[in-house]
Design an enzyme around this catalytic site. Structure first.
Site, PDB file in Angstrom:
ATOM      1  N   ASP A   1     -75.409  -8.211  10.637  1.00  0.00           N
ATOM      2  CA  ASP A   1     -75.805  -6.968  11.300  1.00  0.00           C
ATOM      3  C   ASP A   1     -77.195  -6.573  10.817  1.00  0.00           C
ATOM      4  O   ASP A   1     -78.194  -6.849  11.468  1.00  0.00           O
ATOM      5  CB  ASP A   1     -74.780  -5.865  11.018  1.00  0.00           C
ATOM      6  CG  ASP A   1     -75.133  -4.550  11.718  1.00  0.00           C
ATOM      7  OD1 ASP A   1     -76.196  -4.459  12.346  1.00  0.00           O
ATOM      8  OD2 ASP A   1     -74.337  -3.596  11.634  1.00  0.00           O
TER       9      ASP A   1
ATOM     10  N   LYS B   1     -77.701  -5.009  17.796  1.00  0.00           N
ATOM     11  CA  LYS B   1     -77.730  -3.567  18.074  1.00  0.00           C
ATOM     12  C   LYS B   1     -78.944  -3.291  18.968  1.00  0.00           C
ATOM     13  O   LYS B   1     -80.085  -3.574  18.589  1.00  0.00           O
ATOM     14  CB  LYS B   1     -77.855  -2.766  16.773  1.00  0.00           C
ATOM     15  CG  LYS B   1     -76.707  -2.978  15.782  1.00  0.00           C
ATOM     16  CD  LYS B   1     -75.477  -2.209  16.191  1.00  0.00           C
ATOM     17  CE  LYS B   1     -74.363  -2.329  15.153  1.00  0.00           C
ATOM     18  NZ  LYS B   1     -74.660  -1.707  13.846  1.00  0.00           N
TER      19      LYS B   1
ATOM     20  N   GLU C   1     -68.223  -8.193   8.387  1.00  0.00           N
ATOM     21  CA  GLU C   1     -69.564  -7.913   8.906  1.00  0.00           C
ATOM     22  C   GLU C   1     -70.478  -7.461   7.769  1.00  0.00           C
ATOM     23  O   GLU C   1     -70.150  -6.551   7.016  1.00  0.00           O
ATOM     24  CB  GLU C   1     -69.476  -6.825   9.983  1.00  0.00           C
ATOM     25  CG  GLU C   1     -70.788  -6.551  10.692  1.00  0.00           C
ATOM     26  CD  GLU C   1     -70.644  -5.492  11.769  1.00  0.00           C
ATOM     27  OE1 GLU C   1     -71.643  -4.801  12.048  1.00  0.00           O
ATOM     28  OE2 GLU C   1     -69.536  -5.346  12.335  1.00  0.00           O
TER      29      GLU C   1
ATOM     30  N   ASP D   1     -66.315  -4.014   7.944  1.00  0.00           N
ATOM     31  CA  ASP D   1     -67.763  -3.843   7.851  1.00  0.00           C
ATOM     32  C   ASP D   1     -68.078  -3.187   6.511  1.00  0.00           C
ATOM     33  O   ASP D   1     -67.789  -2.012   6.308  1.00  0.00           O
ATOM     34  CB  ASP D   1     -68.265  -2.972   9.005  1.00  0.00           C
ATOM     35  CG  ASP D   1     -69.786  -2.884   9.037  1.00  0.00           C
ATOM     36  OD1 ASP D   1     -70.435  -3.455   8.145  1.00  0.00           O
ATOM     37  OD2 ASP D   1     -70.320  -2.243   9.957  1.00  0.00           O
TER      38      ASP D   1
ATOM     39  N   LYS E   1     -64.545   0.504   7.955  1.00  0.00           N
ATOM     40  CA  LYS E   1     -65.725   0.594   7.103  1.00  0.00           C
ATOM     41  C   LYS E   1     -65.292   0.570   5.636  1.00  0.00           C
ATOM     42  O   LYS E   1     -64.444   1.360   5.213  1.00  0.00           O
ATOM     43  CB  LYS E   1     -66.490   1.889   7.387  1.00  0.00           C
ATOM     44  CG  LYS E   1     -67.093   1.968   8.781  1.00  0.00           C
ATOM     45  CD  LYS E   1     -68.300   1.082   8.920  1.00  0.00           C
ATOM     46  CE  LYS E   1     -69.010   1.311  10.243  1.00  0.00           C
ATOM     47  NZ  LYS E   1     -70.248   0.517  10.354  1.00  0.00           N
TER      48      LYS E   1
END
Length: 336
Positions: free
Chosen positions: A229, A251, A204, A178, A154
């Site tokens: 995403d 998701k 991402e 991400d 992240k």
């Protein structure tokens, strides 16, 4: 059919930080659908970015309890079609419900869910393991705590390149990045060049979800593939991602469950997009549902239960990225 709602507050092993927030606990709703001797389980976690809480989900499901409990012996596709109009404002609740019904339906048929769908699990991808934002030292420590073949890192800080440069010194694992909407177009294009040299596989959602012109620019010039995403939430979003992203991360809690999730993945494949499913720090209940979709995926991020201090269920297990299924039917879940 009986509807049973259970609320949990999942404690995390470490404070989990992304570009938007930090959490130590993850509120979660477990939906159980019970029919005679069979039970199916589904899960959805709360999320402030999508303005969803467990209390809201429970309230929305209680309003239509009479509709749910009157349903008997229909296919999961028909179940989703029947319930969607009542929950289209709350896809998280719909996800937990759809997941539970798919699980129940497969158990009643005496099959694992992926078997019911006639999927082959011979070429399933491995899951990554997520390293949340922290000091560089803490991120290195987290990585060293659990050696893994693929890490999802992240980012979205002023030290992003320094972070990845330091992490790279400690492992030869594949890196996935991400940024959770934390970068600009110029940052993304510049960072992609540097990160490719550091063994990063893809980026991402680097830009804000609605920055479609920016996505198009990044798509044209990025040295690394870009996976959507936050820009790919429901079924209609998949086609929008064409020529803006190289792939989509579906998701289940955001799209409404396994039923629409499968359709999104199939549509993405038709369009030539890479396919991925991600998690939202669910327990093994939600993670075991994701596992049923592995045969459709190029990439998967299903480490949610590994981030918990204590799980609430058994089901699929994960060892060094490899996913093994439960012997039980459906998604294979049992609440502890």
């Amino acid at each position: 059919m009986e509807l049973i709602l259970k609320e949990y507050n999942l404690k995390l092993k470490h404070t989990f930080t992304i570009s938007r927030e930090s959490i130590d606990f993850q509120p979660s709703l477990i939906v159980e659908l019970k029919n005679d001797h069979f039970s199916g389980f589904g899960e959805a976690t709360s999320n402030p970015y999508y303005k969803t809480t467990v209390a809201i989900m429970m309230k929305d499901l209680e309003k239509i309890r009479y509709i749910i409990e009157a349903i008997n012996d229909i296919t999961p596709a028909d179940f989703y079609t029947k319930l969607h109009p009542h929950l289209e404002h709350d896809m998280f609740a719909l996800c937990a419900l759809d997941m539970a019904y798919n699980d129940l339906y497969a158990r009643q048929k005496g099959k694992k869910l992926y078997e019911l769908w006639n999927y082959s699990i011979d070429k399933n991808p491995m899951t990554d393991y997520t390293i949340g934002i922290a000091s560089i030292e803490k991120m290195v420590t987290k990585m060293q705590e659990l050696p893994w073949p693929i890490y999802k890192i992240k980012l979205g800080t002023k030290e992003d390149i320094a972070i990845v440069t330091e992490l790279r010194k400690h492992t030869n694992a594949i890196f996935r990045i991400d940024a959770n909407c934390g970068w600009t177009v110029d940052e993304t294009i510049s960072n992609a060049i540097k990160l490719k040299k550091l063994g990063v596989e893809f980026l991402e959602q680097p830009l804000k979800a609605d920055n479609w012109e920016g996505h198009k620019e990044v798509f044209k010039h990025s040295a690394l593939p870009i996976i959507a995403d936050e820009s790919c939430i429901i079924e209609e979003d998949v086609s929008k991602c064409l020529n803006h992203f190289h792939g989509v991360n579906v998701k289940l809690v955001k799209c409404g469950g396994l039923t629409p999730g499968r359709r999104m993945l199939q549509e993405a494949k038709k369009l030539g997009l890479k396919t991925m499913v991600g998690c939202m720090t669910e327990s093994t209940v939600g993670i075991s549902a994701i596992a049923q979709l592995l045969p459709l995926l190029d990439y998967v991020d299903m480490d949610g239960a590994l981030l918990l201090a204590k799980d609430i269920a058994t089901g699929v297990t994960i060892d060094y990225g490899k996913i093994s299924y439960s012997e039980l039917h459906g998604t294979g879940v049992t609440l502890i």
